[in-house]
Write a protein that holds these residues in place. Structure first.
Motif, mmCIF file in Angstrom:
data_model
loop_
_atom_site.group_PDB
_atom_site.id
_atom_site.type_symbol
_atom_site.label_atom_id
_atom_site.label_comp_id
_atom_site.label_asym_id
_atom_site.label_seq_id
_atom_site.Cartn_x
_atom_site.Cartn_y
_atom_site.Cartn_z
ATOM 1 N N ALA A 22 0.762 -1.255 -0.398
ATOM 2 C CA ALA A 22 0.023 -0.165 -0.139
ATOM 3 C C ALA A 22 1.121 1.316 -0.264
ATOM 4 C CB ALA A 22 -0.887 0.451 1.018
ATOM 5 N N VAL A 23 0.454 2.413 -1.068
ATOM 6 C CA VAL A 23 0.701 3.851 -1.144
ATOM 7 C C VAL A 23 0.430 4.228 -0.552
ATOM 8 C CG1 VAL A 23 2.509 5.283 -2.596
ATOM 9 C CG2 VAL A 23 2.825 3.172 -2.692
ATOM 10 N N MET A 24 0.797 5.441 0.732
ATOM 11 C CA MET A 24 -0.365 6.128 1.243
ATOM 12 C C MET A 24 -0.246 7.480 1.030
ATOM 13 S SD MET A 24 -0.770 3.225 4.652
ATOM 14 C CE MET A 24 1.197 3.182 4.716
ATOM 15 N N SER A 25 -0.892 8.227 0.763
ATOM 16 C CA SER A 25 -1.168 9.737 0.716
ATOM 17 C C SER A 25 -1.020 10.545 2.000
ATOM 18 C CB SER A 25 -2.102 10.276 -0.213
ATOM 19 O OG SER A 25 -3.404 10.219 0.638
ATOM 20 N N ASP A 26 -1.509 9.991 3.220
ATOM 21 C CA ASP A 26 -1.333 10.155 4.590
ATOM 22 C C ASP A 26 -1.244 8.842 5.454
ATOM 23 O OD1 ASP A 26 -2.214 10.552 6.986
ATOM 24 O OD2 ASP A 26 -3.947 11.952 6.447
ATOM 25 N N LYS A 27 -0.075 9.049 5.372
ATOM 26 C CA LYS A 27 0.343 7.543 5.873
ATOM 27 C C LYS A 27 -0.596 6.889 7.892
ATOM 28 C CE LYS A 27 4.248 5.454 8.101
ATOM 29 N NZ LYS A 27 5.655 5.361 8.543
ATOM 30 N N LEU A 28 -0.481 7.931 8.240
ATOM 31 C CA LEU A 28 -1.396 7.615 9.935
ATOM 32 C C LEU A 28 -2.908 6.829 9.422
ATOM 33 C CD1 LEU A 28 -1.460 7.126 12.686
ATOM 34 C CD2 LEU A 28 -1.801 9.484 12.748
ATOM 35 N N ALA A 29 -3.820 8.256 8.887
ATOM 36 C CA ALA A 29 -5.518 8.002 8.279
ATOM 37 C C ALA A 29 -5.406 6.730 7.765
ATOM 38 C CB ALA A 29 -5.812 9.374 7.752
ATOM 39 N N ASN A 30 -4.358 6.590 6.724
ATOM 40 C CA ASN A 30 -5.116 5.108 5.467
ATOM 41 C C ASN A 30 -5.082 4.481 5.955
ATOM 42 O OD1 ASN A 30 -2.911 7.374 3.141
ATOM 43 N ND2 ASN A 30 -5.422 7.611 3.748
ATOM 44 N N TRP A 31 -3.619 4.543 7.001
ATOM 45 C CA TRP A 31 -2.713 2.983 7.228
ATOM 46 C C TRP A 31 -4.246 2.423 8.504
ATOM 47 C CZ3 TRP A 31 -1.507 -1.639 7.801
ATOM 48 C CH2 TRP A 31 -1.106 -2.539 8.628
ATOM 49 N N MET A 32 -4.697 3.625 9.093
ATOM 50 C CA MET A 32 -5.872 2.956 10.588
ATOM 51 C C MET A 32 -7.030 2.813 9.463
ATOM 52 S SD MET A 32 -5.479 6.553 13.189
ATOM 53 C CE MET A 32 -6.651 5.815 14.092
ATOM 54 N N GLU A 33 -7.200 3.459 8.453
ATOM 55 C CA GLU A 33 -8.584 2.648 7.820
ATOM 56 C C GLU A 33 -8.075 1.495 7.303
ATOM 57 O OE1 GLU A 33 -11.183 4.213 4.197
ATOM 58 O OE2 GLU A 33 -8.999 4.330 3.850
ATOM 59 N N LEU A 34 -6.948 1.042 6.718
ATOM 60 C CA LEU A 34 -6.683 -0.661 5.846
ATOM 61 C C LEU A 34 -6.990 -1.266 7.746
ATOM 62 C CD1 LEU A 34 -3.489 -0.414 3.939
ATOM 63 C CD2 LEU A 34 -6.193 -0.310 3.130
ATOM 64 N N LYS A 35 -6.461 -0.847 8.906
ATOM 65 C CA LYS A 35 -6.811 -2.151 10.132
ATOM 66 C C LYS A 35 -8.037 -2.150 10.035
ATOM 67 C CE LYS A 35 -3.888 -0.202 12.502
ATOM 68 N NZ LYS A 35 -2.771 0.326 13.567
ATOM 69 N N GLN A 36 -9.190 -0.774 10.128
ATOM 70 C CA GLN A 36 -10.068 -0.999 10.591
ATOM 71 C C GLN A 36 -11.231 -1.615 9.261
ATOM 72 O OE1 GLN A 36 -11.983 3.113 10.604
ATOM 73 N NE2 GLN A 36 -14.194 1.897 10.664
ATOM 74 N N ILE A 37 -10.798 -1.711 8.206
ATOM 75 C CA ILE A 37 -11.358 -2.315 7.160
ATOM 76 C C ILE A 37 -11.027 -3.800 7.381
ATOM 77 C CG2 ILE A 37 -11.092 -3.287 4.398
ATOM 78 C CD1 ILE A 37 -10.652 0.041 4.339
ATOM 79 N N ALA A 38 -9.652 -4.299 8.017
ATOM 80 C CA ALA A 38 -9.995 -5.398 8.542
ATOM 81 C C ALA A 38 -10.401 -6.063 9.302
ATOM 82 C CB ALA A 38 -8.088 -5.489 8.481
ATOM 83 N N ARG A 39 -9.932 -4.958 10.445
ATOM 84 C CA ARG A 39 -11.208 -5.099 11.276
ATOM 85 C C ARG A 39 -12.975 -6.151 11.885
ATOM 86 N NH1 ARG A 39 -8.592 -1.686 14.083
ATOM 87 N NH2 ARG A 39 -10.101 -0.426 14.048
ATOM 88 N N GLU A 40 -12.903 -4.876 10.335
ATOM 89 C CA GLU A 40 -14.636 -5.562 10.011
ATOM 90 C C GLU A 40 -15.147 -6.677 9.213
ATOM 91 O OE1 GLU A 40 -15.569 -1.376 8.133
ATOM 92 O OE2 GLU A 40 -15.816 -0.214 9.766
ATOM 93 N N GLU A 41 -13.819 -7.153 8.905
ATOM 94 C CA GLU A 41 -13.954 -7.732 7.430
ATOM 95 C C GLU A 41 -13.357 -8.585 8.080
ATOM 96 O OE1 GLU A 41 -15.846 -7.975 4.333
ATOM 97 O OE2 GLU A 41 -16.298 -6.004 5.400
ATOM 98 N N GLY A 42 -12.995 -9.163 9.428
ATOM 99 C CA GLY A 42 -12.428 -10.267 10.191
ATOM 100 C C GLY A 42 -11.178 -10.897 9.664
ATOM 101 N N ILE A 43 -10.155 -9.955 8.592
ATOM 102 C CA ILE A 43 -8.766 -9.710 8.455
ATOM 103 C C ILE A 43 -7.985 -10.227 9.243
ATOM 104 C CG2 ILE A 43 -7.466 -9.175 6.047
ATOM 105 C CD1 ILE A 43 -10.491 -8.820 4.846
ATOM 106 N N ASP A 44 -7.028 -10.629 9.081
ATOM 107 C CA ASP A 44 -5.948 -10.461 9.714
ATOM 108 C C ASP A 44 -4.554 -10.343 9.130
ATOM 109 O OD1 ASP A 44 -3.418 -11.120 11.806
ATOM 110 O OD2 ASP A 44 -3.251 -12.957 10.444
ATOM 111 N N LEU A 45 -3.681 -8.679 9.371
ATOM 112 C CA LEU A 45 -2.729 -8.341 9.034
ATOM 113 C C LEU A 45 -2.067 -8.499 9.085
ATOM 114 C CD1 LEU A 45 -4.733 -4.460 7.435
ATOM 115 C CD2 LEU A 45 -4.690 -6.616 5.980
ATOM 116 N N SER A 46 -0.730 -8.797 8.878
ATOM 117 C CA SER A 46 0.525 -9.201 8.612
ATOM 118 C C SER A 46 1.460 -8.712 8.583
ATOM 119 C CB SER A 46 0.726 -10.643 9.144
ATOM 120 O OG SER A 46 1.715 -11.889 9.462
#
Length: 202
Positions: free
Chosen positions: A135-159
């Protein structure tokens, strides 16, 4: 969008990662030495180092890789090459030039990286239950938090495997690839799949 695609696609030599079941690349080399034979040997060594560096750079800590390739012997790197071919070969008494294509044995490369303590996320051919997301993020903190939130909502493990500036590399279970792709698309992320690696940006 264009600058992100350029960052993903540009490199010193042309290469195809994981082509034909392995890593491969092509280097255009031209070397002058005291004899044509020495020039050819030097050209192959240069091509080998370029191709290994460029082909593996997406899947390792790049600084560690650069140092390890630089310090590796010719024999070490030759052991990583499964096949090679030549096009446009030209020779004189002291010069050798050609377009040299080499394929890398992925399992041998992973073993070599591990032996040299190079952080990597190359998967063994026998393990097919995970895929790589970059992932390339224009806003590193906000974008990364969003990806982690998506993963939580979908029940997906990000390693998380590697973070470099505004780019992050993670592993995701293969079974979740479709759901995760749909979820990020609905949140406005752009994406494309290249050589089995899912690349996204926002």
């Amino acid at each position: 969008m264009k600058k992100f695609l350029f960052a993903f696609l540009s490199c010193g030599i042309f290469f195809n990662a994981f082509a034909a079941g392995g890593l491969s690349g092509t280097a255009a080399v031209s070397i002058t030495s005291d004899t044509a034979a020495n020039a050819k040997e030097m050209a192959f060594d240069e091509a080998r180092r370029q191709i290994i560096t460029e082909s593996l750079s997406q899947y390792v800590n790049p600084e560690q890789l650069t140092d390890t390739v630089r310090n590796a012997t010719k024999a070490e790197l030759t052991n990583l090459i499964s096949s090679s071919s030549i096009e446009g070969e030209k020779q004189s008494d002291t010069t050798y030039s050609a377009n040299i294509t080499m394929s890398i044995d992925k399992n041998a490369a992973k073993q070599w990286l591990m032996e040299n303590d190079v952080q990597n996320w190359l998967t063994d051919d026998t393990v097919g239950d995970k895929f790589i997301l970059q992932a390339v993020m224009s806003d590193k903190l906000a974008n990364w938090m969003e990806l982690k939130q998506i993963a939580r909502e979908e029940g997906i493990d990000l390693s998380t495997r590697y973070i470099n500036g505004n780019q992050i590399t993670v592993e995701i279970p293969m079974k979740d690839r479709s759901n995760f792709t749909i979820a990020i698309r609905e949140r406005g992320w752009r994406y494309y799949d290249k050589d089995g690696v899912l690349r996204i940006w926002k």
